[in-house]
Scaffold this motif. Sequence first.
Motif, PDB file in Angstrom:
ATOM      1  N   GLY A  36       0.866  -1.298  -0.103  1.00 22.28           N
ATOM      2  CA  GLY A  36       0.017  -0.072   0.019  1.00 22.28           C
ATOM      3  C   GLY A  36       0.730   1.207   0.039  1.00 22.28           C
ATOM      4  O   GLY A  36       1.894   1.384  -0.341  1.00 22.28           O
ATOM      5  N   ASN A  40       3.605  -2.256   3.557  1.00 24.94           N
ATOM      6  CA  ASN A  40       3.753  -3.418   2.883  1.00 24.94           C
ATOM      7  C   ASN A  40       2.875  -4.588   3.502  1.00 24.94           C
ATOM      8  O   ASN A  40       3.509  -5.240   4.564  1.00 24.94           O
ATOM      9  CB  ASN A  40       4.901  -3.807   2.160  1.00 24.94           C
ATOM     10  N   THR A 141     -15.974   5.645   1.951  1.00 23.56           N
ATOM     11  CA  THR A 141     -16.803   5.400   0.691  1.00 23.56           C
ATOM     12  C   THR A 141     -16.947   4.042   0.506  1.00 23.56           C
ATOM     13  O   THR A 141     -18.030   3.437   0.382  1.00 23.56           O
ATOM     14  CB  THR A 141     -16.565   6.173  -0.409  1.00 23.56           C
ATOM     15  N   GLN A 174      -7.928   0.229  -6.262  1.00 21.42           N
ATOM     16  CA  GLN A 174      -7.497  -0.751  -5.355  1.00 21.42           C
ATOM     17  C   GLN A 174      -8.041  -2.065  -5.273  1.00 21.42           C
ATOM     18  O   GLN A 174      -8.071  -2.808  -4.365  1.00 21.42           O
ATOM     19  CB  GLN A 174      -7.299  -0.246  -3.892  1.00 21.42           C
ATOM     20  N   HIS A 194      -8.399  14.529  -5.562  1.00 23.28           N
ATOM     21  CA  HIS A 194      -7.458  13.488  -5.339  1.00 23.28           C
ATOM     22  C   HIS A 194      -6.195  13.181  -6.111  1.00 23.28           C
ATOM     23  O   HIS A 194      -5.514  12.223  -6.207  1.00 23.28           O
ATOM     24  CB  HIS A 194      -8.225  11.904  -5.612  1.00 23.28           C
ATOM     25  N   HIS A 342     -16.587  19.805  -2.027  1.00 23.95           N
ATOM     26  CA  HIS A 342     -15.356  20.018  -1.711  1.00 23.95           C
ATOM     27  C   HIS A 342     -14.257  19.664  -2.732  1.00 23.95           C
ATOM     28  O   HIS A 342     -12.927  19.235  -2.424  1.00 23.95           O
ATOM     29  CB  HIS A 342     -14.821  18.595  -0.647  1.00 23.95           C
TER      30      HIS A 342
HETATM   31  C1  LIG Z   1      -4.939   6.234   0.008  1.00 32.06           C
HETATM   32  C2  LIG Z   1      -5.734   5.063   0.430  1.00 32.06           C
HETATM   33  O1  LIG Z   1      -6.968   4.821  -0.314  1.00 32.06           O
HETATM   34  N1  LIG Z   1      -5.684   4.295   1.404  1.00 32.06           N
HETATM   35  C3  LIG Z   1      -6.532   3.007   1.599  1.00 32.06           C
HETATM   36  C4  LIG Z   1      -5.858   1.997   1.515  1.00 32.06           C
HETATM   37  O2  LIG Z   1      -4.633   1.928   1.975  1.00 32.06           O
HETATM   38  P1  LIG Z   1      -3.254   1.253   1.344  1.00 32.06           P
HETATM   39  O3  LIG Z   1      -3.703   0.185   0.556  1.00 32.06           O
HETATM   40  O4  LIG Z   1      -2.515   2.067   0.827  1.00 32.06           O
HETATM   41  O5  LIG Z   1      -2.811   0.480   2.711  1.00 32.06           O
HETATM   42  P2  LIG Z   1      -1.733   0.723   3.782  1.00 32.06           P
HETATM   43  O6  LIG Z   1      -2.039   1.384   4.944  1.00 32.06           O
HETATM   44  O7  LIG Z   1      -0.430   1.131   3.017  1.00 32.06           O
HETATM   45  O8  LIG Z   1      -1.308  -0.861   4.166  1.00 32.06           O
HETATM   46  C5  LIG Z   1      -1.003  -1.632   2.990  1.00 32.06           C
HETATM   47  C6  LIG Z   1      -1.647  -3.340   3.571  1.00 32.06           C
HETATM   48  O9  LIG Z   1      -1.268  -3.592   4.810  1.00 32.06           O
HETATM   49  C7  LIG Z   1      -2.184  -3.710   5.897  1.00 32.06           C
HETATM   50  N2  LIG Z   1      -1.704  -3.573   7.204  1.00 32.06           N
HETATM   51  C8  LIG Z   1      -1.446  -2.462   7.556  1.00 32.06           C
HETATM   52  C9  LIG Z   1      -0.884  -2.139   8.659  1.00 32.06           C
HETATM   53  C10 LIG Z   1      -0.936  -3.404   9.499  1.00 32.06           C
HETATM   54  O10 LIG Z   1      -0.217  -3.231  10.800  1.00 32.06           O
HETATM   55  N3  LIG Z   1      -1.350  -4.234   9.143  1.00 32.06           N
HETATM   56  C11 LIG Z   1      -1.781  -4.802   7.843  1.00 32.06           C
HETATM   57  O11 LIG Z   1      -2.118  -5.995   7.612  1.00 32.06           O
HETATM   58  C12 LIG Z   1      -3.396  -2.965   5.201  1.00 32.06           C
HETATM   59  O12 LIG Z   1      -4.623  -3.546   5.791  1.00 32.06           O
HETATM   60  C13 LIG Z   1      -3.256  -2.881   3.621  1.00 32.06           C
HETATM   61  O13 LIG Z   1      -3.983  -3.941   3.096  1.00 32.06           O
HETATM   62  O14 LIG Z   1      -6.281   0.701   1.971  1.00 32.06           O
HETATM   63  C14 LIG Z   1      -6.806   1.063   3.452  1.00 32.06           C
HETATM   64  C15 LIG Z   1      -7.502  -0.463   4.014  1.00 32.06           C
HETATM   65  O15 LIG Z   1      -8.815  -0.475   3.010  1.00 32.06           O
HETATM   66  C16 LIG Z   1      -7.413   2.120   3.775  1.00 32.06           C
HETATM   67  O16 LIG Z   1      -7.824   2.340   5.207  1.00 32.06           O
HETATM   68  C17 LIG Z   1      -6.778   3.250   3.268  1.00 32.06           C
HETATM   69  O17 LIG Z   1      -7.773   4.648   3.279  1.00 32.06           O
HETATM   70  C18 LIG Z   1      -7.181   5.430   3.952  1.00 32.06           C
HETATM   71  C19 LIG Z   1      -7.377   5.563   5.364  1.00 32.06           C
HETATM   72  C20 LIG Z   1      -8.202   6.753   3.225  1.00 32.06           C
HETATM   73  O18 LIG Z   1      -8.236   7.838   3.938  1.00 32.06           O
HETATM   74  N4  LIG Z   1      -8.711   6.577   2.104  1.00 32.06           N
HETATM   75  C21 LIG Z   1      -9.449   7.587   1.322  1.00 32.06           C
HETATM   76  C22 LIG Z   1      -8.611   8.492   0.729  1.00 32.06           C
HETATM   77  C23 LIG Z   1     -10.451   6.904   0.416  1.00 32.06           C
HETATM   78  O19 LIG Z   1     -10.360   5.717   0.162  1.00 32.06           O
HETATM   79  N5  LIG Z   1     -11.364   7.876   0.068  1.00 32.06           N
HETATM   80  C24 LIG Z   1     -12.339   7.192  -1.031  1.00 32.06           C
HETATM   81  C25 LIG Z   1     -13.416   8.108  -0.922  1.00 32.06           C
HETATM   82  C26 LIG Z   1     -12.824   9.379  -2.065  1.00 32.06           C
HETATM   83  C27 LIG Z   1     -13.900  10.169  -2.279  1.00 32.06           C
HETATM   84  O20 LIG Z   1     -15.021   9.818  -2.778  1.00 32.06           O
HETATM   85  O21 LIG Z   1     -13.846  11.307  -2.329  1.00 32.06           O
HETATM   86  C28 LIG Z   1     -13.104   6.003  -0.386  1.00 32.06           C
HETATM   87  O22 LIG Z   1     -13.290   5.109  -1.294  1.00 32.06           O
HETATM   88  O23 LIG Z   1     -13.426   5.907   0.558  1.00 32.06           O
END
Ligand SMILES: CC(=O)N[C@H]1[C@@H](OP(=O)(O)OP(=O)(O)OC[C@H]2O[C@@H](n3ccc(=O)[nH]c3=O)[C@H](O)[C@@H]2O)O[C@H](CO)[C@@H](O)[C@@H]1O[C@H](C)C(=O)N[C@@H](C)C(=O)N[C@H](CCC(=O)O)C(=O)O
Length: 471
Positions: A36, A40, A141, A174, A194, A342
């Motif tokens: 991510g 990772n 979302t 994703q 974004h 927004h």
């Molecule tokens: C930038 C983004 O979209 N990030 C989301 C994404 O993170 P990522 O894949 O980059 O995950 P990461 O935190 O780098 O971690 C990588 C992987 O390791 C896993 N992990 C991580 C840490 C740990 O201790 N253990 C573990 O297993 C995580 O679950 C993940 O699978 O996947 C995570 C798990 O589902 C989400 O929580 C996270 O949302 C963050 C918090 C966020 O703020 N996202 C927003 C921007 C977003 O997605 N918004 C859109 C809507 C926007 C809009 O409509 O305007 C949405 O669809 O909600």
Amino acid sequence: MRLGELIGGESGPEVTGFAIDHRKIAPGNIFGAFRGTRANGEDFIPDAVRAGAVAVVARPEARVTGAAHVADPEPRRAFARLAARYYAPFPTTVAAVTGTNGKTSTVELARQLWRLAGHRAASIGTLGVTTADDQVSTGLTTPDVATFLMNMAGLRREGISHAAFEASSHGLAQYRIEGLPVLAAAFTNLSRDHLDYHETMEAYLAAKLRLFSEVVDSDGTAVIWADDPVSSQVIDAARARGLKVMTVGESGEALRLASRTTALLGQTLQVEADGRAHSVNLPLIGAYQAANALVAAALVIATGGDVAQTLGDLARVQPVRGRLERAALTKTCAPVYVDYAHTPDGLKAALEALRPHASERLILVFGAGGDRDKGKRPEMGRVAADFADRVIVTDDNPRTEDAAAIRADVLAGVPDAVEIGGRREAIAAAIAEAGARDVVLIAGKGHEQGQIVGDRVLPFDDVTVARECAA
Ligand SMILES: CC(=O)N[C@H]1[C@@H](OP(=O)(O)OP(=O)(O)OC[C@H]2O[C@@H](n3ccc(=O)[nH]c3=O)[C@H](O)[C@@H]2O)O[C@H](CO)[C@@H](O)[C@@H]1O[C@H](C)C(=O)N[C@@H](C)C(=O)N[C@H](CCC(=O)O)C(=O)O
Ligand SMILES: Nc1ncnc2c1ncn2[C@@H]1O[C@H](COP(=O)(O)OP(=O)(O)OP(=O)(O)O)[C@@H](O)[C@H]1O
Ligand SMILES: N[C@H](CCC[C@H](N)C(=O)O)C(=O)O
Ligand SMILES: [Mg+2]
């Protein structure tokens, strides 16, 4: 269901669910280990196995010991496909909506139109999971693919036959919204948002186009708002896939918006469809809500709805929470609206929607979110300068950023604005100065129930605060 039934081979242990966060692994789960933006997931494979994961979906290069390794160069997609086989069945009629603005509104209006046609319907998106009886918030979302598919399967168990969901660009990039049959997919519009995540508008559009080139069923329908600068690219992607294409808008063919007449609390649309003219009384204001309503109607028609009935039912839709919601009247009787604008384009759409309703000034209160695209801030400021008469710049979810620095970024585009950091104080100031012929718009938070400061969420609801300040 046994592991072997899902991934082939011997029957193996019983699978109990799917998770992408090792901290949520329960014995018998399948772990998706993804790379991510912050972490990772492959680093957590040993912990996931210790917690009882029976299989790990990860890149071929990842090291998995003590559990089956489902190796795939695109592990997020492979995980989504397995999870969908596990959680199936889903509602039989599913539609998806993408676009920078209007997704939440469109899925919610589609849900209402299906319901008015007698179906048991739901929507999934920013407002959570919404049915006729219930609304459950999910935080994001589209939270993650396992939660998404579990929610969809839960709806089916409740007897829901029709579901519309929001396909955010993050969700599409994703593979968070995959795996289930999708009969129709809609595109609303594309504008700046974004770019912190996607970096370029081309990459942002490419993420959205996946909905048409990969996610929707190959014999499905694309509903495309035709009046956007990139509409033709979406139409091309849909045609290249062999989808049925329904275009909507002033330059649309399936639903052609011939004219729009504004009234105090709604508008009348003249719509041409199937060679016939339809007069539609829509109880929502603003060109942008007319656009979303027509895209929603087209999705309902694409999934079997009758044209005349669907357009007629638009007269009976309820407003969408936090989208040009009439929150209060000031003591001078000026209306106060709350809107979720927004992005620069959304803010322009909301201000343009309210302009015909303001005989004197349009007073705007807004800010920009922290930890999000910084480049949109001065652009939103410039829209405010161009389309509002009086502007108060305030805070909107500073998150981990310095709130004053965010306001400064916004103020760069609207130097004449008044700066009031506290959102309650800013709303109070706007309401106090509104005269009888003014309109107040509080933009940016819509339905949101909290102000995110650091890692704390302080309770805050624009509608409630507006009512308190107006009382
Ligand atoms: C930038 C983004 O979209 N990030 C989301 C994404 O993170 P990522 O894949 O980059 O995950 P990461 O935190 O780098 O971690 C990588 C992987 O390791 C896993 N992990 C991580 C840490 C740990 O201790 N253990 C573990 O297993 C995580 O679950 C993940 O699978 O996947 C995570 C798990 O589902 C989400 O929580 C996270 O949302 C963050 C918090 C966020 O703020 N996202 C927003 C921007 C977003 O997605 N918004 C859109 C809507 C926007 C809009 O409509 O305007 C949405 O669809 O909600
Ligand atoms: N069709 C549209 N054209 C331009 N602006 C729109 C349109 N629809 C909505 N907006 C603006 O975008 C705001 C958010 O609308 P909505 O919640 O329906 O969009 P969304 O795509 O779900 O947003 P998000 O990306 O945050 O989930 C509205 O309050 C309005 O200001
Ligand atoms: N769901 C979107 C919109 C948030 C709107 C605004 N209130 C903000 O915090 O930026 C996002 O997370 O970017
Ligand atoms: Mg949304």
